[in-house]
Motif scaffolding. Structure first.
Motif, PDB file in Angstrom:
ATOM      1  N   ASP A   1      -5.563  11.807  11.875  1.00 21.66           N
ATOM      2  CA  ASP A   1      -4.285  12.075  12.537  1.00 21.66           C
ATOM      3  C   ASP A   1      -3.555  10.794  12.929  1.00 21.66           C
ATOM      4  OD1 ASP A   1      -4.679  14.891  12.428  1.00 21.66           O
ATOM      5  OD2 ASP A   1      -5.990  14.753  14.181  1.00 21.66           O
ATOM      6  N   LEU A   2      -4.021   9.658  12.414  1.00 24.78           N
ATOM      7  CA  LEU A   2      -3.470   8.334  12.709  1.00 24.78           C
ATOM      8  C   LEU A   2      -3.617   7.953  14.185  1.00 24.78           C
ATOM      9  CD1 LEU A   2      -0.255   8.294  10.487  1.00 24.78           C
ATOM     10  CD2 LEU A   2      -2.550   7.479   9.935  1.00 24.78           C
TER      11      LEU A   2
ATOM     12  N   ARG B   1      -1.428   7.244  19.068  1.00 27.45           N
ATOM     13  CA  ARG B   1      -1.210   7.878  17.768  1.00 27.45           C
ATOM     14  C   ARG B   1      -0.056   7.154  17.102  1.00 27.45           C
ATOM     15  NH1 ARG B   1       1.431  12.012  15.097  1.00 27.45           N
ATOM     16  NH2 ARG B   1       0.131  13.031  13.550  1.00 27.45           N
ATOM     17  N   LEU B   2      -0.291   6.700  15.868  1.00 24.53           N
ATOM     18  CA  LEU B   2       0.729   5.952  15.148  1.00 24.53           C
ATOM     19  C   LEU B   2       1.574   6.883  14.300  1.00 24.53           C
ATOM     20  CD1 LEU B   2      -1.323   2.875  13.913  1.00 24.53           C
ATOM     21  CD2 LEU B   2      -0.163   3.228  16.091  1.00 24.53           C
ATOM     22  N   THR B   3       2.780   6.456  14.042  1.00 24.98           N
ATOM     23  CA  THR B   3       3.642   7.146  13.086  1.00 24.98           C
ATOM     24  C   THR B   3       3.928   6.167  11.968  1.00 24.98           C
ATOM     25  OG1 THR B   3       5.640   6.477  14.271  1.00 24.98           O
ATOM     26  CG2 THR B   3       4.697   8.616  14.842  1.00 24.98           C
ATOM     27  N   VAL B   4       4.073   6.683  10.764  1.00 23.07           N
ATOM     28  CA  VAL B   4       4.330   5.842   9.612  1.00 23.07           C
ATOM     29  C   VAL B   4       5.629   6.314   8.990  1.00 23.07           C
ATOM     30  CG1 VAL B   4       3.488   5.099   7.353  1.00 23.07           C
ATOM     31  CG2 VAL B   4       1.869   5.507   9.206  1.00 23.07           C
ATOM     32  N   GLY B   5       6.555   5.377   8.815  1.00 27.26           N
ATOM     33  CA  GLY B   5       7.823   5.698   8.179  1.00 27.26           C
ATOM     34  C   GLY B   5       7.664   5.855   6.687  1.00 27.26           C
TER      35      GLY B   5
ATOM     36  N   THR C   1       9.792   0.328   7.136  1.00 25.46           N
ATOM     37  CA  THR C   1       9.702   1.044   8.389  1.00 25.46           C
ATOM     38  C   THR C   1       8.416   0.708   9.112  1.00 25.46           C
ATOM     39  OG1 THR C   1      10.967   2.848   7.422  1.00 25.46           O
ATOM     40  CG2 THR C   1       9.777   3.339   9.437  1.00 25.46           C
ATOM     41  N   ALA C   2       8.484   0.601  10.423  1.00 24.34           N
ATOM     42  CA  ALA C   2       7.336   0.199  11.222  1.00 24.34           C
ATOM     43  C   ALA C   2       6.366   1.338  11.429  1.00 24.34           C
ATOM     44  CB  ALA C   2       7.821  -0.317  12.571  1.00 24.34           C
ATOM     45  N   ALA C   3       5.106   0.977  11.579  1.00 19.58           N
ATOM     46  CA  ALA C   3       4.089   1.885  12.078  1.00 19.58           C
ATOM     47  C   ALA C   3       4.016   1.608  13.566  1.00 19.58           C
ATOM     48  CB  ALA C   3       2.744   1.624  11.410  1.00 19.58           C
ATOM     49  N   THR C   4       4.312   2.596  14.378  1.00 16.83           N
ATOM     50  CA  THR C   4       4.424   2.359  15.821  1.00 16.83           C
ATOM     51  C   THR C   4       3.593   3.338  16.619  1.00 16.83           C
ATOM     52  OG1 THR C   4       6.391   3.762  15.897  1.00 16.83           O
ATOM     53  CG2 THR C   4       6.756   1.403  15.637  1.00 16.83           C
ATOM     54  N   PRO C   5       3.102   2.923  17.810  1.00 14.03           N
ATOM     55  CA  PRO C   5       2.388   3.855  18.662  1.00 14.03           C
ATOM     56  C   PRO C   5       3.334   4.920  19.176  1.00 14.03           C
ATOM     57  CG  PRO C   5       2.028   1.578  19.378  1.00 14.03           C
ATOM     58  CD  PRO C   5       3.099   1.567  18.342  1.00 14.03           C
ATOM     59  N   SER C   6       2.851   6.140  19.344  1.00 16.48           N
ATOM     60  CA  SER C   6       3.687   7.192  19.935  1.00 16.48           C
ATOM     61  C   SER C   6       2.947   7.846  21.081  1.00 16.48           C
ATOM     62  CB  SER C   6       4.072   8.224  18.890  1.00 16.48           C
ATOM     63  OG  SER C   6       2.933   8.860  18.366  1.00 16.48           O
TER      64      SER C   6
END
Length: 111
Positions: free
Chosen positions: A55-56, A97-101, A106-111
């Protein structure tokens, strides 16, 4: 977490990883998928390895991983390799939890 993140999802791109590079600039990284461990054989610089579950979600951070070392995490399905110290500078912690664009820029960022 990284503005420019290379996706390595074939056996060849995962095997090559960061080999041959002299450094990894801030803002750059590589997402190894699938992967539950990394090795630093033949590397010339230290990295942070951020281990992610399916789930990243961050399950482990191996910070300042030096050349000729290895690290892994039970339950990890992918790994983001960043410049040493980058995970702490960006405030990445276990449980994030990271999100991937969808685009390479696009950045992979913590959410």
């Amino acid at each position: 977490m990284c503005e420019r993140c290379l996706l390595a999802e074939t056996a060849l791109t995962r095997m090559k990883g960061l080999l041959g590079r002299a450094s990894l600039p801030s803002g750059e990284g590589i997402l190894l998928k699938p992967a539950s461990s990394v090795h630093m054989a033949f590397m010339r610089f230290a990295i942070d390895a951020v281990f992610l579950d399916r789930d990243l979600r961050v399950v482990k951070i191996a910070d300042d991983l030096k050349p000729w070392r290895a690290a892994g995490a039970r339950g990890a399905k992918s790994v983001v390799e960043l410049p040493a110290g980058e995970a702490a500078r960006r405030g990445v912690t276990v449980g994030d939890r990271l999100t991937v664009g969808s685009s390479p820029a696009t950045a992979a960022t913590p959410s």
